[in-house]
Design a protein around this motif. Structure first.
Motif, PDB file in Angstrom:
ATOM      1  N   ASP A 186     -12.826  -4.587   4.999  1.00 43.86           N
ATOM      2  CA  ASP A 186     -13.523  -3.530   5.204  1.00 43.86           C
ATOM      3  C   ASP A 186     -12.586  -2.195   4.859  1.00 43.86           C
ATOM      4  O   ASP A 186     -12.916  -1.187   4.389  1.00 43.86           O
ATOM      5  N   ILE A 187     -11.521  -2.321   5.439  1.00 42.39           N
ATOM      6  CA  ILE A 187     -10.505  -1.306   5.229  1.00 42.39           C
ATOM      7  C   ILE A 187      -9.156  -1.618   4.610  1.00 42.39           C
ATOM      8  O   ILE A 187      -8.564  -2.771   5.032  1.00 42.39           O
ATOM      9  N   LEU A 188      -8.622  -1.009   3.549  1.00 39.44           N
ATOM     10  CA  LEU A 188      -7.399  -1.622   2.774  1.00 39.44           C
ATOM     11  C   LEU A 188      -6.138  -0.720   3.350  1.00 39.44           C
ATOM     12  O   LEU A 188      -6.162   0.537   3.267  1.00 39.44           O
ATOM     13  N   GLN A 189      -5.551  -1.492   3.897  1.00 40.05           N
ATOM     14  CA  GLN A 189      -4.287  -0.869   4.723  1.00 40.05           C
ATOM     15  C   GLN A 189      -2.856  -0.747   3.587  1.00 40.05           C
ATOM     16  O   GLN A 189      -2.535  -1.629   2.871  1.00 40.05           O
ATOM     17  N   ILE A 190      -2.450   0.339   3.250  1.00 41.37           N
ATOM     18  CA  ILE A 190      -1.228   0.630   2.608  1.00 41.37           C
ATOM     19  C   ILE A 190      -0.013   0.906   3.505  1.00 41.37           C
ATOM     20  O   ILE A 190      -0.180   1.605   4.355  1.00 41.37           O
ATOM     21  N   GLY A 191       0.800  -0.046   3.562  1.00 40.38           N
ATOM     22  CA  GLY A 191       1.888  -0.077   4.473  1.00 40.38           C
ATOM     23  C   GLY A 191       2.991   1.183   4.354  1.00 40.38           C
ATOM     24  O   GLY A 191       2.795   1.550   3.310  1.00 40.38           O
ATOM     25  N   SER A 192       3.574   1.306   5.389  1.00 43.83           N
ATOM     26  CA  SER A 192       4.719   2.389   5.243  1.00 43.83           C
ATOM     27  C   SER A 192       5.558   2.530   4.107  1.00 43.83           C
ATOM     28  O   SER A 192       5.711   3.158   3.337  1.00 43.83           O
ATOM     29  N   ARG A 193       6.159   0.981   3.727  1.00 45.92           N
ATOM     30  CA  ARG A 193       7.062   0.724   2.747  1.00 45.92           C
ATOM     31  C   ARG A 193       6.344   1.322   1.240  1.00 45.92           C
ATOM     32  O   ARG A 193       7.119   1.757   0.298  1.00 45.92           O
ATOM     33  N   ASN A 194       5.075   1.100   1.206  1.00 47.27           N
ATOM     34  CA  ASN A 194       4.431   1.388  -0.161  1.00 47.27           C
ATOM     35  C   ASN A 194       3.772   2.655  -0.072  1.00 47.27           C
ATOM     36  O   ASN A 194       3.063   3.123  -0.946  1.00 47.27           O
ATOM     37  N   MET A 195       4.018   3.735   0.819  1.00 50.97           N
ATOM     38  CA  MET A 195       3.390   5.146   0.848  1.00 50.97           C
ATOM     39  C   MET A 195       3.661   5.688  -0.638  1.00 50.97           C
ATOM     40  O   MET A 195       2.723   6.517  -1.190  1.00 50.97           O
ATOM     41  N   TYR A 196       4.983   5.711  -1.083  1.00 48.58           N
ATOM     42  CA  TYR A 196       5.365   6.352  -2.088  1.00 48.58           C
ATOM     43  C   TYR A 196       4.837   5.622  -3.597  1.00 48.58           C
ATOM     44  O   TYR A 196       5.348   5.770  -4.666  1.00 48.58           O
ATOM     45  N   ASN A 197       4.343   4.477  -3.342  1.00 46.95           N
ATOM     46  CA  ASN A 197       3.850   3.595  -4.489  1.00 46.95           C
ATOM     47  C   ASN A 197       2.722   4.284  -5.332  1.00 46.95           C
ATOM     48  O   ASN A 197       1.342   3.691  -5.129  1.00 46.95           O
TER      49      ASN A 197
END
Ligand code: PEP
Ligand code: MN
Length: 350
Positions: A186-197
């Motif tokens: 329902d919610i798609l998480q972008i992790g810390s390491r991918n914030m810049y992706n």
């Protein structure tokens, strides 16, 4: 605004002014006794400020436009954006509690945790299926074991959420996982390491489901918001920001995994209309600090918490040291509900 060197020549000044005019912008040149300033009028994004800095005669360049504009708080529009996920509203008056294990380990584990965190008062169920790990030899999440395993784990997470009436959130670690995860979560998480992706952000933004974007541990607030703008630029404003600790300076014993940036909460709330939640688990890496940090986060105005929970923390496949039991979660929820009430009523008095 461009501040020129004290001894700038007429030719150097003309070169800069012409460059700005050629970009379709207007200028206002202010010549003082000690310095000359060029005010830029118009859409500054048409200029490459790094190039201007290198031109002869330029002392300093101060861009006025922020790299994000779709997510800024318009002062005329008081209301904050509430992200609705099923029956759960994130960004309203009540803090939202997202709880669950670091990683989905097996069917029994996720069902038991879902049951216990729901009974404790959680609203959303979390569980990692594609885990970002520093070591290639660590458990990478069931999703990394193959497509069949990924689908099976996603199915367990979704049915555990449905069984106990909670929407689910799980991380998309790479672009290749986006469609599959979006079918279930329902919610798609972008992790810390991918914030810049930025490619991943744009891809997830296009899907149109709510996105939980975690701040990179080395990112400034401006960078965090600039990358959230990548999602908004795809027409998706259902973005939940998440502060999860940043790297701190200092020598010697590091007492916690990261440093929870409490001041980021009110700053972000004033700057954007997006909800901001706090993850005290990854910020501290210590189960004995989760209660204190949760209280601090809600006192600072956070719209919710994401807390790693396990009925048997020491047996967690991943992040065992920071997992708390559902019993501890009950205490955190009871206390933060009270804190939130005090904060809300003191706002009315003000
Ligand atoms: C997580 O929430 O599962 C996680 C890995 O957190 P972060 O990206 O903040 O490290
Ligand atoms: Mn974790």
């Amino acid at each position: 605004m461009i501040i020129m060197e004290k001894n700038v020549t007429v030719q150097q000044l003309d070169n800069i002014v012409n460059l700005i005019l050629e970009s379709g912008l207007r200028v206002d040149v202010l010549k003082g006794e000690t310095k000359t300033i060029i005010d830029i009028i118009g859409d500054e994004r048409k200029l490459v400020f790094d190039n201007l800095t290198l031109m002869p005669g330029v002392k300093e360049v101060q861009p006025l436009e922020k790299p994000y504009k779709l997510i800024v708080n318009d002062k005329n529009e008081k209301s904050n954006h509430v992200v609705k996920v099923g029956d759960v509203s994130i960004g309203g008056n009540e803090p939202v509690i997202i709880a669950g294990p670091c990683a989905v380990e097996n069917k029994e584990q996720i069902f038991r945790i879902a049951k216990e965190v729901k009974a404790a008062g959680a609203h959303v169920l979390r569980g990692g299926i594609f885990k970002p790990r520093t070591s290639v030899y660590s458990f990478q999440g069931l999703g990394s074991q193959g497509e069949t395993e990924a689908k099976e784990a996603l199915e367990w997470l979704r049915s555990a959420g449905q069984a106990y009436g909670m929407p689910i959130v799980t991380e998309i670690r790479g672009e290749s996982q986006a469609e599959l995860v979006a079918e279930y979560a329902d919610i798609l998480q972008i992790g810390s390491r991918n914030m810049y992706n930025q490619d991943l952000l744009s891809k997830i933004g296009k899907i149109g489901k709510p996105v939980l974007l975690k701040r990179h541990f080395g990112a400034s607030i401006d960078e965090f918001l600039s990358y959230a703008e990548y999602i908004a630029a795809e027409g998706n404003k259902d973005i939940i920001l998440c502060e999860r600790g940043i790297l701190s300076a200092g020598k010697g014993n590091s007492y916690s995994r990261y440093m929870l940036d409490i001041s980021a909460i009110p700053i972000i709330k004033r700057t954007t209309y997006l909800p901001i939640i706090v993850d005290p688990s990854h910020a501290t890496g210590r189960n004995d600090l989760i209660f204190d940090m949760s209280c601090a986060a809600i006192a600072a105005g956070a719209n919710g918490l994401m807390i790693e929970s396990h009925y048997n923390p020491k047996d967690s496949f991943v992040d065992a040291k920071q997992a708390i039991t559902p019993d501890e979660l009950i205490k955190i929820i009871a206390t933060t509900v009270d804190i939130n009430m005090i904060i809300n009523s003191s706002k009315i008095i003000k």
